[in-house]
Scaffold this motif. Structure first.
Motif, short mmCIF file in Angstrom:
data_model
loop_
_atom_site.label_atom_id
_atom_site.label_comp_id
_atom_site.label_asym_id
_atom_site.label_seq_id
_atom_site.Cartn_x
_atom_site.Cartn_y
_atom_site.Cartn_z
N GLY A 165 23.58 -26.70 -18.45
CA GLY A 165 24.46 -27.25 -17.43
C GLY A 165 25.92 -26.92 -17.54
N THR A 166 26.28 -25.78 -18.14
CA THR A 166 27.71 -25.47 -18.22
C THR A 166 28.26 -25.06 -16.86
OG1 THR A 166 27.28 -23.19 -18.95
CG2 THR A 166 27.63 -24.85 -20.65
N TRP A 167 27.38 -24.93 -15.86
CA TRP A 167 27.84 -24.73 -14.49
C TRP A 167 28.34 -26.04 -13.87
CZ3 TRP A 167 24.32 -27.94 -12.37
CH2 TRP A 167 23.05 -27.99 -12.96
N HIS A 183 31.45 -20.41 -15.13
CA HIS A 183 30.02 -20.61 -15.37
C HIS A 183 29.36 -20.90 -14.03
CE1 HIS A 183 30.42 -21.32 -19.89
NE2 HIS A 183 31.67 -21.24 -19.47
N SER A 184 28.22 -20.27 -13.76
CA SER A 184 27.66 -20.28 -12.41
C SER A 184 26.19 -20.68 -12.39
CB SER A 184 27.81 -18.89 -11.77
OG SER A 184 27.14 -18.82 -10.54
N ILE A 185 25.84 -21.62 -11.49
CA ILE A 185 24.43 -21.89 -11.22
C ILE A 185 23.89 -20.89 -10.21
CG2 ILE A 185 24.84 -23.55 -9.35
CD1 ILE A 185 22.43 -25.14 -10.40
N GLU A 186 24.74 -20.38 -9.36
CA GLU A 186 24.31 -19.41 -8.35
C GLU A 186 23.79 -18.14 -9.00
OE1 GLU A 186 26.07 -17.03 -4.45
OE2 GLU A 186 27.39 -17.52 -6.13
N ALA A 212 32.02 -23.66 -12.36
CA ALA A 212 32.88 -24.47 -13.22
C ALA A 212 33.69 -23.56 -14.13
CB ALA A 212 32.02 -25.42 -14.07
N GLU A 213 34.84 -24.06 -14.54
CA GLU A 213 35.71 -23.31 -15.45
C GLU A 213 35.85 -24.08 -16.76
OE1 GLU A 213 40.44 -22.46 -15.71
OE2 GLU A 213 39.45 -21.81 -13.83
N PHE A 216 25.13 -18.59 -18.67
CA PHE A 216 25.67 -19.06 -17.39
C PHE A 216 27.09 -18.54 -17.16
CE2 PHE A 216 22.77 -22.86 -18.17
CZ PHE A 216 21.81 -22.44 -17.25
N THR A 217 27.70 -17.94 -18.17
CA THR A 217 29.09 -17.48 -18.07
C THR A 217 29.14 -16.14 -17.36
OG1 THR A 217 29.50 -18.56 -20.20
CG2 THR A 217 31.20 -17.07 -19.38
#
Length: 305
Positions: A124-126, A175-178, A200-201, A221-222
């Motif tokens: 979940g880092t997004w 960090h991206s979920i997309e 998220a940043e 996720f980065t």
């Protein structure tokens, strides 16, 4: 013999002498991360303040804890995880309707092989506030295969070359979920997912809010650094992409170092409790079409700043 000593002498001494119950046996599994606990039931820990406090201190010390033979109910599973903080749903996987926050990760013959777990990642880092941690219980597992690997990212940072530490001090990344869960979705659905969870940043080096340790905080996720393009790093525009991409690849590859890892073989009613702020993990998908069913309670975290 089981012991309660710190696996590293230079790691903060978080367990005060005399605090631990003699009934809890603690067996470190590697020199840098992970310990197996025995003589304790997480259902009891959900109801016992002192017992929970001891387990939490051990978690901060070893970063991931493992327990066998935890024949607990879903309600007890959720209640134990909730002692750490509020629980969160997953936007793609959903959660058990009777136990909010309990995500069922079921892989069976009706499931096609998926490849979002078998990557080195920090959950979940997004999210703007990534999860603090998680409690994962095995419901059903193959006779062979389906192990999970955890990595100590405080150790990964500690052992970086000094010139790399200097280079990444102050760097921040997206960090991206997309780009991960959303990659397999149709474009419209992927765009809706990103609109709900914008990138998220986070700092590339995160400070653990409880131990004060420095954590290397990049994973699968980065996507990129957001403040790399400075006169110190880029002479001409052609320096930007390869310089940043190569550095990010080098940093994310640190999680693959075996000396920072512990590998856990699952059995029914085995449980892993991990600190998501200081670890990454990798679920080995070598078992399909065998069945693997896991249930996870994720715990809401705080801002990384």
């Amino acid at each position: 013999m089981p012991q309660t000593v710190n696996p590293r002498e230079d790691t903060p001494a978080l367990v005060r002498p005399g605090v631990l119950r003699t009934s809890i046996n603690v067996e470190p599994l590697t020199c840098t991360i992970g310990a197996e606990l025995s003589g304790v039931n997480l259902g009891d820990a959900a109801r016992d303040d002192d017992l929970f406090a001891e387990i939490k201190q051990l978690l901060l010390q070893y970063k991931v804890l493992f327990l066998r033979d935890q024949d607990i109910t879903r309600a007890e599973h959720v209640a134990f995880a909730a002692r750490f903080g509020s629980l969160e749903d997953h936007p793609v996987l959903g959660s058990d309707p009777d136990h909010p926050g309990l995500v069922r990760i079921y892989k069976d013959l009706n499931s096609k092989p998926e490849h979002y777990e078998n990557a080195l990642h920090c959950d979940g880092t997004w999210r703007e506030c990534p999860p603090m941690g998680a409690v994962l219980r095995c419901v059903e597992t193959p006779e062979v295969g389906g192990d999970t690997i955890w990595i100590n990212m405080a150790e990964a940072y500690r052992r970086l070359p000094e010139h790399i530490k200097t280079q990444i001090a102050g760097l921040r990344a997206r960090h991206s979920i997309e780009a991960s869960f959303g990659a397999v979705m149709p474009m419209e659905q992927r765009h809706r997912l990103k609109a709900q969870y914008p990138d998220a940043e986070h700092p590339v080096v995160r400070t653990h809010p409880e131990t004060g340790e420095q954590i290397l905080f990049v994973n699968s996720f980065t996507t990129h650094f957001v403040n790399y393009h400075t006169p110190q790093n880029v002479r001409f525009g052609q320096d930007h992409a390869p310089g940043a991409a190569n550095l990010l690849h080098y940093l994310t590859s640190q999680a693959a170092v075996p000396e920072y890892q512990v590998r856990w073989r699952w059995q029914k009613n085995s449980v892993a409790v991990w600190d998501n702020r200081s670890t990454q993990h990798y679920a080995v998908q070598d078992y399909w079409p065998a069945v693997r069913k896991m249930e996870r309670a994720g715990i809401v975290g705080d801002r990384t700043f």
